[in-house]
Design a protein around this motif. Structure first.
Motif, PDB file in Angstrom:
ATOM      1  N   ASP A 131       0.805  -1.222   0.000  1.00  0.00           N
ATOM      2  CA  ASP A 131       0.000   0.000   0.000  1.00  0.00           C
ATOM      3  C   ASP A 131       0.840   1.275   0.000  1.00  0.00           C
ATOM      4  O   ASP A 131       0.295   2.376  -0.033  1.00  0.00           O
ATOM      5  CB  ASP A 131      -0.908   0.026   1.248  1.00  0.00           C
ATOM      6  N   TYR A 132       2.168   1.134   0.047  1.00  0.00           N
ATOM      7  CA  TYR A 132       3.046   2.280   0.265  1.00  0.00           C
ATOM      8  C   TYR A 132       2.872   3.365  -0.798  1.00  0.00           C
ATOM      9  O   TYR A 132       2.645   4.538  -0.494  1.00  0.00           O
ATOM     10  CB  TYR A 132       4.506   1.820   0.320  1.00  0.00           C
ATOM     11  N   GLU A 133       2.963   2.989  -2.051  1.00  0.00           N
ATOM     12  CA  GLU A 133       2.912   4.002  -3.109  1.00  0.00           C
ATOM     13  C   GLU A 133       1.529   4.649  -3.200  1.00  0.00           C
ATOM     14  O   GLU A 133       1.416   5.860  -3.423  1.00  0.00           O
ATOM     15  CB  GLU A 133       3.329   3.397  -4.447  1.00  0.00           C
ATOM     16  N   PHE A 134       0.486   3.875  -3.015  1.00  0.00           N
ATOM     17  CA  PHE A 134      -0.860   4.449  -3.067  1.00  0.00           C
ATOM     18  C   PHE A 134      -1.047   5.479  -1.967  1.00  0.00           C
ATOM     19  O   PHE A 134      -1.559   6.582  -2.207  1.00  0.00           O
ATOM     20  CB  PHE A 134      -1.914   3.351  -2.930  1.00  0.00           C
ATOM     21  N   LYS A 154       0.516  12.822  -1.596  1.00  0.00           N
ATOM     22  CA  LYS A 154       1.246  13.622  -2.606  1.00  0.00           C
ATOM     23  C   LYS A 154       2.711  13.789  -2.204  1.00  0.00           C
ATOM     24  O   LYS A 154       3.305  14.853  -2.357  1.00  0.00           O
ATOM     25  CB  LYS A 154       0.588  14.994  -2.818  1.00  0.00           C
ATOM     26  N   TYR A 155       3.290  12.720  -1.709  1.00  0.00           N
ATOM     27  CA  TYR A 155       4.689  12.715  -1.292  1.00  0.00           C
ATOM     28  C   TYR A 155       5.587  13.020  -2.481  1.00  0.00           C
ATOM     29  O   TYR A 155       5.489  12.381  -3.530  1.00  0.00           O
ATOM     30  CB  TYR A 155       5.031  11.354  -0.702  1.00  0.00           C
ATOM     31  N   GLY A 170      17.936   3.080   1.436  1.00  0.00           N
ATOM     32  CA  GLY A 170      16.510   3.059   1.747  1.00  0.00           C
ATOM     33  C   GLY A 170      15.693   3.143   0.482  1.00  0.00           C
ATOM     34  O   GLY A 170      14.788   3.969   0.363  1.00  0.00           O
ATOM     35  N   ALA A 171      16.005   2.272  -0.464  1.00  0.00           N
ATOM     36  CA  ALA A 171      15.422   2.349  -1.811  1.00  0.00           C
ATOM     37  C   ALA A 171      13.918   2.120  -1.838  1.00  0.00           C
ATOM     38  O   ALA A 171      13.231   2.570  -2.755  1.00  0.00           O
ATOM     39  CB  ALA A 171      16.106   1.333  -2.736  1.00  0.00           C
ATOM     40  N   GLY A 172      13.396   1.434  -0.832  1.00  0.00           N
ATOM     41  CA  GLY A 172      11.945   1.233  -0.758  1.00  0.00           C
ATOM     42  C   GLY A 172      11.396   0.527  -1.976  1.00  0.00           C
ATOM     43  O   GLY A 172      11.919  -0.494  -2.426  1.00  0.00           O
ATOM     44  N   THR A 173      10.351   1.101  -2.554  1.00  0.00           N
ATOM     45  CA  THR A 173       9.706   0.504  -3.734  1.00  0.00           C
ATOM     46  C   THR A 173      10.295   1.020  -5.042  1.00  0.00           C
ATOM     47  O   THR A 173       9.767   0.738  -6.109  1.00  0.00           O
ATOM     48  CB  THR A 173       8.192   0.794  -3.721  1.00  0.00           C
TER      49      THR A 173
END
Length: 215
Positions: free
Chosen positions: A31-34, A41-42, A73-76
């Motif tokens: 759900d991170y990007e959503f 609006k990050y 901390g590349a994340g998604t």
């Protein structure tokens, strides 16, 4: 304004260690990007890149776009996508401990290699010293897990003469000891501070964004 469920913030900010924060991201990766891009609006990746671009223009230098980059901390993979939009076509590696976050990043075909370490103060990760021309870190540093004492470790990863572009929530800059750690790094002749400014973060919040040169 979008009706946002702020429960995620309470849960994330209640983490007291890198491992607790990792558990949060493992659980919420899908759900991170959503939530962050769509609802909040990050704009961290864009703002971090803009700080670097402005610094290049003002100080008349260019980070070679075919250089070796580490995304801490590349994340998604949002930061990796921002790098590619700005023309970085060399080898981009990731430091990302969350398997579930990185599985989403890996599908984007950006990263050549992954380190899965957590960052702890006074402990070296598996990232070799002085290995990267550019080290970026977006939204990683805070006062609960990746604290100001971890700046020394991230600086270690950059090559001598290389650059670091770091961006995170100004709340943590104000409440942590980040200014003091930067002063220590300057005094130890580890870095030169090229730029430091405040940028938008999400919603009404601000971030601190700075560019360093490794000496």
């Amino acid at each position: 304004m979008t009706d946002i469920n702020w429960g995620w913030k309470n849960e994330l900010y209640s983490a007291k260690s890198p491992r607790e924060e990792l558990a949060y991201y493992e659980k919420t990766a899908k759900d991170y990007e959503f939530e962050f891009r769509g609802m909040l609006k990050y704009c961290g990746p864009e703002m971090c890149m803009q700080t670097l671009l402005d610094c290049e223009t003002q100080l008349e230098f260019v980070v070679p776009r075919n250089c070796r980059v580490l995304d801490v901390g590349a994340g998604t993979g949002l930061s990796g996508e921002a790098l590619m939009r700005e023309g970085f076509i060399g080898k981009i590696d990731a430091l990302e401990p969350s398997d579930n976050m990185f599985s989403l990043a890996q599908a984007k075909g950006i990263y050549s290699h992954r380190y899965n370490d957590l960052i702890f103060p006074d402990t070296e990760t598996s990232v070799p010293s002085c290995s990267y021309d550019l080290v970026i870190s977006i939204g990683v540093f805070n006062t609960r897990s990746t604290t100001s004492d971890c700046l020394w470790e991230v600086v270690r990863m950059a090559k001598h003469g290389g650059y670091l572009s770091i961006y995170f929530n100004k709340l943590h800059w104000d409440q942590g000891c980040f200014k003091e750690r930067l002063i220590e790094l300057v005094a130890a002749k580890q870095i030169q501070i090229l730029s430091l400014e405040y940028k938008p973060y999400y919603e009404e919040n601000e971030a601190v964004s700075f560019v360093l040169k490794k000496l």
